[in-house]
Design a protein around this motif. Structure first.
Motif, PDB file in Angstrom:
ATOM      1  N   VAL A  37       0.843  -1.207   0.000  1.00  0.00           N
ATOM      2  CA  VAL A  37       0.000   0.000   0.000  1.00  0.00           C
ATOM      3  C   VAL A  37       0.874   1.251   0.000  1.00  0.00           C
ATOM      4  O   VAL A  37       0.571   2.225  -0.700  1.00  0.00           O
ATOM      5  CB  VAL A  37      -0.976  -0.015   1.201  1.00  0.00           C
ATOM      6  CG1 VAL A  37      -1.712   1.309   1.319  1.00  0.00           C
ATOM      7  CG2 VAL A  37      -1.966  -1.162   1.068  1.00  0.00           C
ATOM      8  N   LYS A  40       1.797   2.111  -3.404  1.00  0.00           N
ATOM      9  CA  LYS A  40       0.663   2.717  -4.114  1.00  0.00           C
ATOM     10  C   LYS A  40       0.455   4.170  -3.680  1.00  0.00           C
ATOM     11  O   LYS A  40       0.002   4.991  -4.464  1.00  0.00           O
ATOM     12  CB  LYS A  40      -0.606   1.908  -3.885  1.00  0.00           C
ATOM     13  CG  LYS A  40      -0.534   0.508  -4.442  1.00  0.00           C
ATOM     14  CD  LYS A  40      -1.882   0.075  -4.916  1.00  0.00           C
ATOM     15  CE  LYS A  40      -1.814  -1.192  -5.710  1.00  0.00           C
ATOM     16  NZ  LYS A  40      -1.253  -1.046  -7.029  1.00  0.00           N
ATOM     17  N   LEU A  41       0.796   4.468  -2.412  1.00  0.00           N
ATOM     18  CA  LEU A  41       0.649   5.828  -1.895  1.00  0.00           C
ATOM     19  C   LEU A  41       1.826   6.723  -2.265  1.00  0.00           C
ATOM     20  O   LEU A  41       1.841   7.906  -1.938  1.00  0.00           O
ATOM     21  CB  LEU A  41       0.495   5.791  -0.365  1.00  0.00           C
ATOM     22  CG  LEU A  41      -0.753   5.102   0.179  1.00  0.00           C
ATOM     23  CD1 LEU A  41      -0.686   5.009   1.696  1.00  0.00           C
ATOM     24  CD2 LEU A  41      -2.019   5.801  -0.274  1.00  0.00           C
ATOM     25  N   VAL A  72      -6.233   0.479   5.512  1.00  0.00           N
ATOM     26  CA  VAL A  72      -5.610   0.645   4.195  1.00  0.00           C
ATOM     27  C   VAL A  72      -6.613   1.177   3.177  1.00  0.00           C
ATOM     28  O   VAL A  72      -6.257   2.003   2.330  1.00  0.00           O
ATOM     29  CB  VAL A  72      -4.901  -0.640   3.700  1.00  0.00           C
ATOM     30  CG1 VAL A  72      -3.779  -1.029   4.636  1.00  0.00           C
ATOM     31  CG2 VAL A  72      -5.847  -1.783   3.512  1.00  0.00           C
ATOM     32  N   ASP A  75      -6.865   4.899   3.799  1.00  0.00           N
ATOM     33  CA  ASP A  75      -5.655   5.601   3.366  1.00  0.00           C
ATOM     34  C   ASP A  75      -5.571   5.683   1.847  1.00  0.00           C
ATOM     35  O   ASP A  75      -5.177   6.718   1.294  1.00  0.00           O
ATOM     36  CB  ASP A  75      -4.416   4.921   3.931  1.00  0.00           C
ATOM     37  CG  ASP A  75      -4.327   5.033   5.446  1.00  0.00           C
ATOM     38  OD1 ASP A  75      -5.053   5.867   6.030  1.00  0.00           O
ATOM     39  OD2 ASP A  75      -3.537   4.275   6.048  1.00  0.00           O
ATOM     40  N   LEU A  76      -5.943   4.609   1.185  1.00  0.00           N
ATOM     41  CA  LEU A  76      -5.937   4.617  -0.288  1.00  0.00           C
ATOM     42  C   LEU A  76      -6.981   5.595  -0.819  1.00  0.00           C
ATOM     43  O   LEU A  76      -6.697   6.375  -1.735  1.00  0.00           O
ATOM     44  CB  LEU A  76      -6.188   3.203  -0.832  1.00  0.00           C
ATOM     45  CG  LEU A  76      -5.041   2.214  -0.655  1.00  0.00           C
ATOM     46  CD1 LEU A  76      -5.525   0.789  -0.894  1.00  0.00           C
ATOM     47  CD2 LEU A  76      -3.890   2.545  -1.595  1.00  0.00           C
ATOM     48  N   LYS A  79      -6.092   9.235  -0.865  1.00  0.00           N
ATOM     49  CA  LYS A  79      -5.191   9.628  -1.958  1.00  0.00           C
ATOM     50  C   LYS A  79      -5.846   9.461  -3.327  1.00  0.00           C
ATOM     51  O   LYS A  79      -5.193   9.599  -4.360  1.00  0.00           O
ATOM     52  CB  LYS A  79      -3.909   8.793  -1.923  1.00  0.00           C
ATOM     53  CG  LYS A  79      -3.017   9.091  -0.748  1.00  0.00           C
ATOM     54  CD  LYS A  79      -2.302  10.406  -0.944  1.00  0.00           C
ATOM     55  CE  LYS A  79      -1.244  10.586   0.131  1.00  0.00           C
ATOM     56  NZ  LYS A  79      -0.418  11.727  -0.101  1.00  0.00           N
ATOM     57  N   ILE A  81      -7.039   6.685  -4.612  1.00  0.00           N
ATOM     58  CA  ILE A  81      -6.728   5.390  -5.199  1.00  0.00           C
ATOM     59  C   ILE A  81      -7.880   4.458  -4.872  1.00  0.00           C
ATOM     60  O   ILE A  81      -8.152   4.178  -3.705  1.00  0.00           O
ATOM     61  CB  ILE A  81      -5.397   4.832  -4.650  1.00  0.00           C
ATOM     62  CG1 ILE A  81      -4.269   5.814  -4.947  1.00  0.00           C
ATOM     63  CG2 ILE A  81      -5.108   3.455  -5.223  1.00  0.00           C
ATOM     64  CD1 ILE A  81      -2.993   5.533  -4.192  1.00  0.00           C
ATOM     65  N   ILE A  88      -8.387  -5.736  -2.032  1.00  0.00           N
ATOM     66  CA  ILE A  88      -7.480  -5.649  -0.890  1.00  0.00           C
ATOM     67  C   ILE A  88      -7.419  -6.993  -0.167  1.00  0.00           C
ATOM     68  O   ILE A  88      -6.337  -7.474   0.169  1.00  0.00           O
ATOM     69  CB  ILE A  88      -7.909  -4.523   0.075  1.00  0.00           C
ATOM     70  CG1 ILE A  88      -7.798  -3.159  -0.630  1.00  0.00           C
ATOM     71  CG2 ILE A  88      -7.054  -4.533   1.341  1.00  0.00           C
ATOM     72  CD1 ILE A  88      -8.437  -2.008   0.124  1.00  0.00           C
TER      73      ILE A  88
END
Length: 107
Positions: A37, A40-41, A72, A75-76, A79, A81, A88
């Motif tokens: 992750v 990805k971030l 996660v 958080d994704l 951003k 995403i 996941i």
């Protein structure tokens, strides 16, 4: 000590060992997921490692995997995403298989 007592003690030791291996594998899975992750971030190096530690720590909020999944996913999403919970969870399962193999190999 009777044979039954010895057998019971052996089962208890096996159970304790299995639980320890499960804990280690899940923590390693969460670390691997956190690193994935983090990539990805757009995080790398120490920032990625710190994020992976956050993911591992998130698993102590409640029993099961939902606390890690929520962290996660949130958080994704923050951003921009977009990954589904299924995507996941699929990665979590892949990382768990990898983590179990690593733990059994003593890595």
């Amino acid at each position: 000590m009777t044979t039954f007592d010895k057998r019971e003690e052996a089962f208890e030791k096996k159970f304790a060992l299995d639980e320890e291996l499960k804990f280690k594998a899940e923590a390693r899975r969460n670390r691997l997921l956190g690193l994935w992750v983090a990539e990805k971030l757009g995080l790398s190096g120490d920032a990625a490692t710190a994020y992976a530690k956050e993911v591992v720590a998130a698993d102590f909020e409640e029993s099961g995997d939902n606390d890690v999944l929520r962290k996660v996913a949130k958080d994704l999403a923050a951003k921009g995403i977009e990954l589904t919970d299924v995507e996941i969870r699929t990665k979590m399962n892949e990382f768990l298989a990898e983590a179990v193999a690593q733990v059994k190999a003593g890595q």
